[in-house]
Design an enzyme around this catalytic site. Structure first.
Site, PDB file in Angstrom:
ATOM      1  N   CYS A   1       0.807  -1.214   0.000  1.00 21.98           N
ATOM      2  CA  CYS A   1       0.000   0.000   0.000  1.00 21.98           C
ATOM      3  C   CYS A   1       0.849   1.277   0.000  1.00 21.98           C
ATOM      4  O   CYS A   1       0.326   2.362  -0.210  1.00 21.98           O
ATOM      5  CB  CYS A   1      -0.942  -0.009   1.200  1.00 21.98           C
ATOM      6  SG  CYS A   1      -1.968  -1.479   1.222  1.00 21.98           S
TER       7      CYS A   1
ATOM      8  N   HIS B   1      -3.523   6.883   2.220  1.00 26.89           N
ATOM      9  CA  HIS B   1      -3.896   5.572   1.674  1.00 26.89           C
ATOM     10  C   HIS B   1      -5.275   5.209   2.215  1.00 26.89           C
ATOM     11  O   HIS B   1      -5.537   5.316   3.423  1.00 26.89           O
ATOM     12  CB  HIS B   1      -2.851   4.532   2.100  1.00 26.89           C
ATOM     13  CG  HIS B   1      -3.313   3.139   1.907  1.00 26.89           C
ATOM     14  ND1 HIS B   1      -3.869   2.694   0.726  1.00 26.89           N
ATOM     15  CD2 HIS B   1      -3.327   2.076   2.753  1.00 26.89           C
ATOM     16  CE1 HIS B   1      -4.200   1.428   0.859  1.00 26.89           C
ATOM     17  NE2 HIS B   1      -3.887   1.030   2.075  1.00 26.89           N
TER      18      HIS B   1
ATOM     19  N   ASN C   1     -10.183  -0.940   0.209  1.00 26.28           N
ATOM     20  CA  ASN C   1      -8.732  -0.739   0.199  1.00 26.28           C
ATOM     21  C   ASN C   1      -8.180  -1.318  -1.108  1.00 26.28           C
ATOM     22  O   ASN C   1      -8.141  -2.533  -1.284  1.00 26.28           O
ATOM     23  CB  ASN C   1      -8.132  -1.448   1.415  1.00 26.28           C
ATOM     24  CG  ASN C   1      -6.611  -1.336   1.480  1.00 26.28           C
ATOM     25  OD1 ASN C   1      -5.962  -0.939   0.506  1.00 26.28           O
ATOM     26  ND2 ASN C   1      -6.046  -1.690   2.621  1.00 26.28           N
TER      27      ASN C   1
HETATM   28  N1  COA Z   1     -17.846  -9.274  10.208  1.00 23.18           N
HETATM   29  C1  COA Z   1     -18.286  -9.533  11.448  1.00 23.18           C
HETATM   30  N2  COA Z   1     -17.462  -9.803  12.473  1.00 23.18           N
HETATM   31  C2  COA Z   1     -16.140  -9.833  12.205  1.00 23.18           C
HETATM   32  C3  COA Z   1     -15.616  -9.600  10.935  1.00 23.18           C
HETATM   33  C4  COA Z   1     -16.530  -9.321   9.899  1.00 23.18           C
HETATM   34  N3  COA Z   1     -16.145  -9.056   8.639  1.00 23.18           N
HETATM   35  N4  COA Z   1     -14.277  -9.690  10.993  1.00 23.18           N
HETATM   36  C5  COA Z   1     -13.948  -9.971  12.260  1.00 23.18           C
HETATM   37  N5  COA Z   1     -15.087 -10.062  12.999  1.00 23.18           N
HETATM   38  C6  COA Z   1     -15.210 -10.348  14.414  1.00 23.18           C
HETATM   39  C7  COA Z   1     -14.030 -11.083  14.980  1.00 23.18           C
HETATM   40  O1  COA Z   1     -14.155 -12.465  14.760  1.00 23.18           O
HETATM   41  C8  COA Z   1     -14.122 -10.711  16.429  1.00 23.18           C
HETATM   42  O2  COA Z   1     -15.091 -11.509  17.026  1.00 23.18           O
HETATM   43  P1  COA Z   1     -14.861 -12.073  18.515  1.00 23.18           P
HETATM   44  O3  COA Z   1     -14.772 -10.854  19.386  1.00 23.18           O
HETATM   45  O4  COA Z   1     -16.081 -12.908  18.745  1.00 23.18           O
HETATM   46  O5  COA Z   1     -13.590 -12.846  18.456  1.00 23.18           O
HETATM   47  C9  COA Z   1     -14.660  -9.279  16.397  1.00 23.18           C
HETATM   48  O6  COA Z   1     -15.274  -9.115  15.114  1.00 23.18           O
HETATM   49  C10 COA Z   1     -13.609  -8.234  16.591  1.00 23.18           C
HETATM   50  O7  COA Z   1     -12.550  -8.547  15.720  1.00 23.18           O
HETATM   51  P2  COA Z   1     -11.288  -7.646  15.654  1.00 23.18           P
HETATM   52  O8  COA Z   1     -10.330  -8.217  14.659  1.00 23.18           O
HETATM   53  O9  COA Z   1     -10.811  -7.394  17.060  1.00 23.18           O
HETATM   54  O10 COA Z   1     -11.925  -6.311  15.072  1.00 23.18           O
HETATM   55  P3  COA Z   1     -11.294  -4.887  15.027  1.00 23.18           P
HETATM   56  O11 COA Z   1     -12.109  -3.981  15.853  1.00 23.18           O
HETATM   57  O12 COA Z   1      -9.813  -4.886  15.227  1.00 23.18           O
HETATM   58  O13 COA Z   1     -11.577  -4.515  13.509  1.00 23.18           O
HETATM   59  C11 COA Z   1     -10.414  -4.329  11.422  1.00 23.18           C
HETATM   60  C12 COA Z   1     -10.982  -5.269  12.474  1.00 23.18           C
HETATM   61  C13 COA Z   1      -9.752  -5.175  10.353  1.00 23.18           C
HETATM   62  C14 COA Z   1     -11.554  -3.532  10.798  1.00 23.18           C
HETATM   63  C15 COA Z   1      -9.405  -3.369  12.112  1.00 23.18           C
HETATM   64  O14 COA Z   1      -8.511  -4.085  12.900  1.00 23.18           O
HETATM   65  C16 COA Z   1      -8.651  -2.583  11.093  1.00 23.18           C
HETATM   66  O15 COA Z   1      -9.207  -1.786  10.373  1.00 23.18           O
HETATM   67  N6  COA Z   1      -7.327  -2.738  11.065  1.00 23.18           N
HETATM   68  C17 COA Z   1      -6.493  -2.104  10.053  1.00 23.18           C
HETATM   69  C18 COA Z   1      -6.531  -2.969   8.838  1.00 23.18           C
HETATM   70  C19 COA Z   1      -6.003  -2.297   7.623  1.00 23.18           C
HETATM   71  O16 COA Z   1      -6.343  -1.175   7.335  1.00 23.18           O
HETATM   72  N7  COA Z   1      -5.180  -3.019   6.888  1.00 23.18           N
HETATM   73  C20 COA Z   1      -4.622  -2.577   5.660  1.00 23.18           C
HETATM   74  C21 COA Z   1      -3.523  -1.610   5.910  1.00 23.18           C
HETATM   75  S1  COA Z   1      -2.754  -1.220   4.430  1.00 23.18           S
END
Ligand code: COA
Length: 333
Positions: free
Chosen positions: A118, A260, A290
């Protein structure tokens, strides 16, 4: 090619391309256990575009984006000296840029790929700037393009909801140094956290029976979302501030913040840390998700087409992602 001298560089055209197939959050909820509410509140994404047509690859999107940038200014493709394709999803591991060189008729251009996920577009622009400022090249085409849909595990709800396919392109041209529009840049890598976001190559357990060497294949995108989130929100503001400081500028001088397009919460958290108001923030990820290396030039082309940017506006561009790598460019438009 020109002789050695210090030149300025400016973006003279932009272009972009996206696949026609839209996949909404509602449609995603029929593929994995998720919902529009979960996806939108945590990421700001409403829909993404996916390259579903058989036989099409990142090269097709990149070629379309490049031709748009070229045709917008009626440029003769043979005057392009260098093509840099930033992609992490090439259709040829030896590089896809040369295919684009052929497709657009840039017969005089050197063409190569940069793999930096990215941050690839930002690194591509900085690389182009080096070749222009030392007088080597006059016209450089920089493309950010990715089709991560081909590298995502469509049964993994924590990653598949995030990504979309697209390409964006800019043409950067040398100019006299007082018209220079690339004012400063900053690039960083911390490989200690490379495993937080990767498409790893995995070797098979059994070696070749005679040569005893291991072959393998690439896996799907794997990500530690929480760590990537924390990294982006902490490092990107520092990178931007260090760039502005070196120019004796403050965030009040910034007209546009173009990050980004990974996650609306990351974008707004960075803007808030920098005290940049939301009306200066460029964001289109609700429509595309993304799109990795494509996200910045895709959003840039959109605001250029909408005539939202005025001459002399200061634009702060920052990329971040796998590597982990991040970087900032400050432009005067
Ligand atoms: N739909 C529903 N639930 C989901 C899910 C989805 N698509 N993806 C994960 N979950 C669940 C998980 O299983 C977890 O459940 P649990 O509490 O029962 O275990 C819960 O949601 C929380 O998951 P978590 O991974 O802690 O969520 P989060 O608040 O960290 O959000 C992202 C996840 C990916 C949205 C967040 O971490 C994020 O945006 N990170 C940056 C990612 C990014 O931008 N990457 C590219 C960079 S270039």
């Amino acid at each position: 090619m020109k002789s050695c001298m210090v030149q300025g560089a400016k973006i003279i055209s932009t272009g972009s391309a996206t696949p026609s197939v839209k996949v909404s959050n509602e449609q995603m909820s029929s593929i994995v256990d998720t919902s529009d509410e979960w996806i939108f509140t945590r990421t700001g994404i409403k829909e993404r575009r996916l390259l579903t047509k058989y036989g099409q690859s990142v090269t097709d999107l990149a070629t379309r984006a490049s031709l748009q940038a070229i045709n917008n200014i009626s440029m003769d493709p043979s005057s392009i000296d260098l093509i840099i394709l930033a992609t992490s999803s090439p259709n040829d591991l030896f590089g896809s840029a040369s295919k684009i060189q052929y497709e657009i008729g840039a017969v005089n251009a050197l063409a190569f790929d940069i793999t930096a996920a990215c941050s690839g577009f930002v690194i591509g622009v900085v690389t182009a700037f080096q070749f222009i400022s030392n007088g080597t090249y006059e016209n450089v085409l920089v493309i950010g393009a990715d089709v991560l849909s081909k590298w995502v595990d469509w049964s993994d709800r924590s990653t598949c909801i995030l990504f979309g396919d697209a390409a964006g392109a800019v043409i950067i041209q040398s100019c006299s140094s007082n018209l220079n529009s690339i004012l400063n840049f900053h690039l960083s890598t911390d490989g200690n956290y490379a495993d937080h976001l990767s498409i790893a190559y995995k070797e098979q357990l059994d070696p070749h029976p005679i040569l005893n060497l291991y072959q393998g294949s690439f896996q799907y995108v794997s990500m530690n979302g929480k760590e990537v989130y924390k990294f982006a929100v902490s490092q990107v503001p520092l990178s931007i501030m260090s760039c502005l400081d070196k120019l004796n500028m403050s965030t009040e001088d910034v007209d546009w913040l173009l990050l980004h397009q990974a996650n609306e919460r990351i974008i707004m958290a960075v803007a808030e840390k920098l005290s940049i108001s939301s009306n200066k923030v460029i964001s289109n990820l609700s429509k595309y998700g993304n799109t990795s290396a494509a996200s910045i030039p895709l959003a840039l082309n959109e605001v250029v087409e909408l005539n939202q940017i005025s001459r002399n506006d200061i634009i702060v561009i920052a990329g971040f992602g796998a590597g982990l790598t991040w970087g900032t460019i400050i432009l005067r438009w």
